[in-house]
Scaffold this active site. Structure first.
Site, mmCIF file in Angstrom:
data_model
loop_
_atom_site.group_PDB
_atom_site.id
_atom_site.type_symbol
_atom_site.label_atom_id
_atom_site.label_comp_id
_atom_site.label_asym_id
_atom_site.label_seq_id
_atom_site.Cartn_x
_atom_site.Cartn_y
_atom_site.Cartn_z
ATOM 1 C CB CYS A 14 -0.872 -27.014 52.821
ATOM 2 S SG CYS A 14 -0.292 -26.864 54.208
ATOM 3 C CB CYS B 73 -1.333 -21.722 57.320
ATOM 4 S SG CYS B 73 -0.235 -21.918 56.400
#
Length: 421
Positions: A173, A354
């Site tokens: 992430c 994302c």
């Protein structure tokens, strides 16, 4: 779901048709899709943790808008019916003989192996970080339970220097280190301390985000929020007594050292392939010790009955749960083709996503493929901050994760319905 006894007193040898190393997002999702397609498959997941975490929500926990206990479920409840679970850690692989060994000494053999144990957080890679973490202003949403301390710091902040770091390694992430910074800015403004606060994003990279399409929108967010950006700043050490962070800074003439004072320091630690993967025959040293797989088929480049996906794989894209969402069906299709001795025709294009939270009620949904080309799921400009994408991130995706993705059920349509209802 059947739990296999991992105690030393039981048989030291097991055999299963499909063995999955790792019971996180990738392992459970693939197991569910496999068993949903063929209940006759004999599938074993090897996973040491008794708890399963929805880590994408830890940024929200750190900002005080998501309960930490809602990000946790018992691993036993996540593993699909019909799939067996061995609660153990893998020590080594012997792919020539289609075997692996656990730390307790059990030998597990297989017909097909799927390797997806996730990524390793190398806290020791920053001098002083392990001892400083979780106290005196040093926090990380990447630590298990760490986001609760992040929230405590942000909500009680009275002003000063708040640093947010991004390391010189691949991480899971990759947007998370800056997402918590934008939320912190909102919290400081809400609490009336923003005028006394300096926010700085220190990234080891040359720009704020790896994908060029989203760099300019994010730079505009920084400008609007009056947040400083320091590129090519790699956190090397922490001096907690002095509240100083030491960075190695890359310049045209070499590397220098810079010391920055902090009152809050949010650290994204260096990360790498797990050690037991690095030292195994499945890894390739040239790519950092990740599982060596073909980037489109997800099949191992040297052992055809081995597949990999998720954070531990050598796939050259962002390491996110959203990437797994697209990788899993490709792997499943190709695994069945392999078992049927057919060509592996399913292909993964490197899709990743994302959700870049840029503040409370604002999110840029960055979706892209291997080439960095945007691949939006919605008929909207993907570079724009949107409330609808905040709703997706905050409310829809957690439900989809627990109730659709981990159960191996299609969920693209469900996401679309929820966003546009």
């Amino acid at each position: 779901m059947t739990v296999i006894d991992a105690s030393p007193s039981v048989s030291q040898s097991l055999h299963h048709q499909v063995v999955i190393v790792g019971g996180g997002s990738a392992g459970v999702t693939v197991a569910a899709q496999l068993i949903n397609r063929s209940s006759a498959l004999d599938i074993l997941i090897i996973e040491p943790s008794a708890e399963h975490y929805y880590q994408p929500a830890w940024t929200l926990v750190g900002a005080g808008c998501f309960a930490y206990d809602k990000t946790i479920q018992a691993e036993e409840k996540c593993i699909p019916a019909g799939v067996k679970w061995l609660q153990a850690a893998v020590e080594s692989f012997n792919p020539e003989d289609n075997q692996l060994q656990t730390r307790s000494g059990q030998i597990v053999s297989y017909e097909v192996l799927i390797v997806c144990p996730g990524i390793q957080l190398d806290w020791q890679g920053v001098e002083g970080l392990e001892a400083a973490l979780g106290k005196n202003g040093v926090c990380s949403n990447y630590a298990i339970g760490g986001a609760t301390y992040t929230w405590e710091l942000l909500n009680n902040f009275q002003g000063g220097n708040a640093l947010f770091t991004f390391p010189a390694t691949p991480i899971k992430c990759a947007g998370a280190p800056q997402k918590i910074m934008y939320l912190a800015d909102d919290i400081f403004r809400r609490n009336g301390v923003r005028a006394n606060s300096n926010l700085t994003y220190c990234t080891a990279g040359p720009k704020i985000f790896a994908i060029d399409t989203f760099v300019q929108p994010l730079m505009q967010v920084l400008k609007r929020r009056q947040i400083s950006l320091k590129t090519k700043h790699n956190l090397q050490a922490i001096r907690p007594a002095e509240k100083e962070a030491i960075f190695a800074v890359t310049t045209d003439s070499g590397t220098t050292t810079v010391t920055l004072p902090y009152d809050i320091l949010h650290v994204a630690p260096p990360m790498s392939a797990p050690d037991f993967i690095k030292r195994s025959p499945l890894a390739i040293a040239a790519t950092g010790g990740w599982v060596d797989v073909h980037k489109h088929s997800l099949q191992h480049n040297r052992y055809p009955n081995v597949f990999s996906l998720g954070d531990a794989s050598s796939l050259p894209n962002s390491k996110t749960a959203a990437a797994i969402r697209k990788q899993a069906p490709v792997l499943v299709e190709n695994l069945f083709s392999y078992l049927s001795k057919k060509p592996l025709e399913a292909s993964y294009n490197g899709y990743s996503c994302c959700p870049l939270i840029t503040g409370f009620g604002k999110t840029i949904l960055a979706e892209f493929d291997y080439s960095g080309t945007p691949e939006p799921s919605f008929p909207l400009d993907p570079t724009q901050e949107r409330y609808s994408m905040w709703v997706l991130k905050r409310h829809i995706l957690p439900w989809v994760y627990w109730n659709r993705m981990l159960k191996g059920k299609p969920h693209e349509g469900e996401i679309l319905r929820q966003v546009f209802k």
